[in-house]
Design a protein around this motif. Sequence first.
Motif, PDB file in Angstrom:
ATOM      1  N   GLY A   1      -9.699 -29.492   1.977  1.00 36.35           N
ATOM      2  CA  GLY A   1     -10.656 -29.107   2.995  1.00 36.35           C
ATOM      3  C   GLY A   1     -11.594 -30.251   3.319  1.00 36.35           C
ATOM      4  O   GLY A   1     -11.612 -31.292   2.652  1.00 36.35           O
TER       5      GLY A   1
ATOM      6  N   ARG B   1      -3.056 -30.129  10.251  1.00 32.64           N
ATOM      7  CA  ARG B   1      -4.226 -29.280  10.003  1.00 32.64           C
ATOM      8  C   ARG B   1      -3.802 -27.824   9.992  1.00 32.64           C
ATOM      9  O   ARG B   1      -3.060 -27.362  10.845  1.00 32.64           O
ATOM     10  CB  ARG B   1      -5.305 -29.511  11.069  1.00 32.64           C
ATOM     11  CG  ARG B   1      -6.560 -28.642  10.856  1.00 32.64           C
ATOM     12  CD  ARG B   1      -7.716 -29.133  11.706  1.00 32.64           C
ATOM     13  NE  ARG B   1      -7.329 -29.287  13.107  1.00 32.64           N
ATOM     14  CZ  ARG B   1      -7.974 -30.094  13.958  1.00 32.64           C
ATOM     15  NH1 ARG B   1      -8.998 -30.809  13.548  1.00 32.64           N
ATOM     16  NH2 ARG B   1      -7.572 -30.172  15.205  1.00 32.64           N
ATOM     17  N   HIS B   2      -4.298 -27.102   8.977  1.00 30.17           N
ATOM     18  CA  HIS B   2      -4.073 -25.665   8.868  1.00 30.17           C
ATOM     19  C   HIS B   2      -5.445 -25.008   8.735  1.00 30.17           C
ATOM     20  O   HIS B   2      -6.045 -24.997   7.654  1.00 30.17           O
ATOM     21  CB  HIS B   2      -3.206 -25.332   7.653  1.00 30.17           C
ATOM     22  CG  HIS B   2      -1.867 -26.035   7.667  1.00 30.17           C
ATOM     23  ND1 HIS B   2      -0.813 -25.602   8.428  1.00 30.17           N
ATOM     24  CD2 HIS B   2      -1.441 -27.149   7.026  1.00 30.17           C
ATOM     25  CE1 HIS B   2       0.220 -26.411   8.255  1.00 30.17           C
ATOM     26  NE2 HIS B   2      -0.140 -27.362   7.406  1.00 30.17           N
ATOM     27  N   GLY B   3      -5.951 -24.495   9.836  1.00 28.63           N
ATOM     28  CA  GLY B   3      -7.298 -23.941   9.818  1.00 28.63           C
ATOM     29  C   GLY B   3      -8.303 -25.049   9.574  1.00 28.63           C
ATOM     30  O   GLY B   3      -8.410 -25.992  10.363  1.00 28.63           O
ATOM     31  N   ARG B   4      -9.007 -24.969   8.448  1.00 27.20           N
ATOM     32  CA  ARG B   4      -9.997 -25.990   8.100  1.00 27.20           C
ATOM     33  C   ARG B   4      -9.502 -26.927   7.006  1.00 27.20           C
ATOM     34  O   ARG B   4     -10.273 -27.672   6.429  1.00 27.20           O
ATOM     35  CB  ARG B   4     -11.304 -25.321   7.650  1.00 27.20           C
ATOM     36  CG  ARG B   4     -11.964 -24.479   8.733  1.00 27.20           C
ATOM     37  CD  ARG B   4     -13.298 -23.942   8.262  1.00 27.20           C
ATOM     38  NE  ARG B   4     -13.960 -23.182   9.315  1.00 27.20           N
ATOM     39  CZ  ARG B   4     -15.171 -22.624   9.197  1.00 27.20           C
ATOM     40  NH1 ARG B   4     -15.830 -22.745   8.041  1.00 27.20           N
ATOM     41  NH2 ARG B   4     -15.701 -21.955  10.202  1.00 27.20           N
ATOM     42  N   ARG B   5      -8.219 -26.883   6.737  1.00 25.08           N
ATOM     43  CA  ARG B   5      -7.663 -27.705   5.663  1.00 25.08           C
ATOM     44  C   ARG B   5      -6.617 -28.665   6.223  1.00 25.08           C
ATOM     45  O   ARG B   5      -5.984 -28.394   7.250  1.00 25.08           O
ATOM     46  CB  ARG B   5      -7.061 -26.805   4.579  1.00 25.08           C
ATOM     47  CG  ARG B   5      -8.131 -25.975   3.870  1.00 25.08           C
ATOM     48  CD  ARG B   5      -7.523 -24.823   3.079  1.00 25.08           C
ATOM     49  NE  ARG B   5      -6.720 -25.295   1.956  1.00 25.08           N
ATOM     50  CZ  ARG B   5      -7.239 -25.674   0.782  1.00 25.08           C
ATOM     51  NH1 ARG B   5      -8.551 -25.659   0.592  1.00 25.08           N
ATOM     52  NH2 ARG B   5      -6.458 -26.051  -0.208  1.00 25.08           N
ATOM     53  N   TYR B   6      -6.435 -29.771   5.511  1.00 21.53           N
ATOM     54  CA  TYR B   6      -5.556 -30.840   5.990  1.00 21.53           C
ATOM     55  C   TYR B   6      -4.509 -31.178   4.943  1.00 21.53           C
ATOM     56  O   TYR B   6      -4.725 -31.015   3.740  1.00 21.53           O
ATOM     57  CB  TYR B   6      -6.374 -32.113   6.279  1.00 21.53           C
ATOM     58  CG  TYR B   6      -7.426 -31.954   7.348  1.00 21.53           C
ATOM     59  CD1 TYR B   6      -7.163 -32.271   8.675  1.00 21.53           C
ATOM     60  CD2 TYR B   6      -8.698 -31.487   7.021  1.00 21.53           C
ATOM     61  CE1 TYR B   6      -8.131 -32.132   9.658  1.00 21.53           C
ATOM     62  CE2 TYR B   6      -9.682 -31.343   7.985  1.00 21.53           C
ATOM     63  CZ  TYR B   6      -9.397 -31.662   9.302  1.00 21.53           C
ATOM     64  OH  TYR B   6     -10.355 -31.517  10.271  1.00 21.53           O
TER      65      TYR B   6
END
Length: 251
Positions: A29, A59-64
């Motif tokens: 995140g 990027r997946h939502g707020r995570r990388y």
Amino acid sequence: MGSGLDGDSLLRKVRLILGAFGTGAPVLGLSELARRTGLAKTTVHRVATEMVGVGLLNRHGRRYELGSLLFELGQRVPRTRDLRLIAARYLEDLALTTRETVVLSFPGDQDVLFVEKYFSQRGGGVAVTQVEGRVPFHCGASGKTLLAFGDPAIRERVMASPLRRRTPWTITEPARLEAELDRTRRQGYAIDRQELVVGYGAVAAPVFARGVAVATFTVTGPIDRLDVPRLAPVVTAAGRAVTRDFESVND
């Protein structure tokens, strides 16, 4: 990348963000990326957004996570590709001969990278699966081999940094590590006795390109069956064979 940053500064930030990811941290995140890189969250967000745009990150939502473009680019590096193809011919034979797990390692920027593994029936891969795909240079046979025979700049950097303990047997004193590297140069291979994983040991030998170690073959197994007189000759022979084949295609 139109970020308003000078090129060198932007590349340094990109390098810090890429280096924050590891086998044990494949998805991170924003807050964790900022903590690991030492950059401000706003800076991480801005640079990471641009890296997503060019395929360096997903990027997946707020995570990388690291982007597949990095894998594709890595496969195009001629020396890496050639070494892996050549070494593949010997990994299985070495595992069958020793009846232990065999690992091909490359020197990374900060760590030793385990890039290929062959699990023998008896070896089972236990020692390898207990560690990440990257380990510190001063821990274990692969790292000591690369420090002894590899790029002097890496050795200088490692010696100038804290040698952190992984097990009670990890070498953490620079003078003792230097003595171990001298011994490794004299005998042509390195030995690990529970320095990386408790209960396991290893023997590693270098693969050279123009006189500098660019990879290692490592045989690893339980410490109670680490038969160095039996393992060292076959590991060093494999290293010499790969060196010969690699140099023949790069003349």
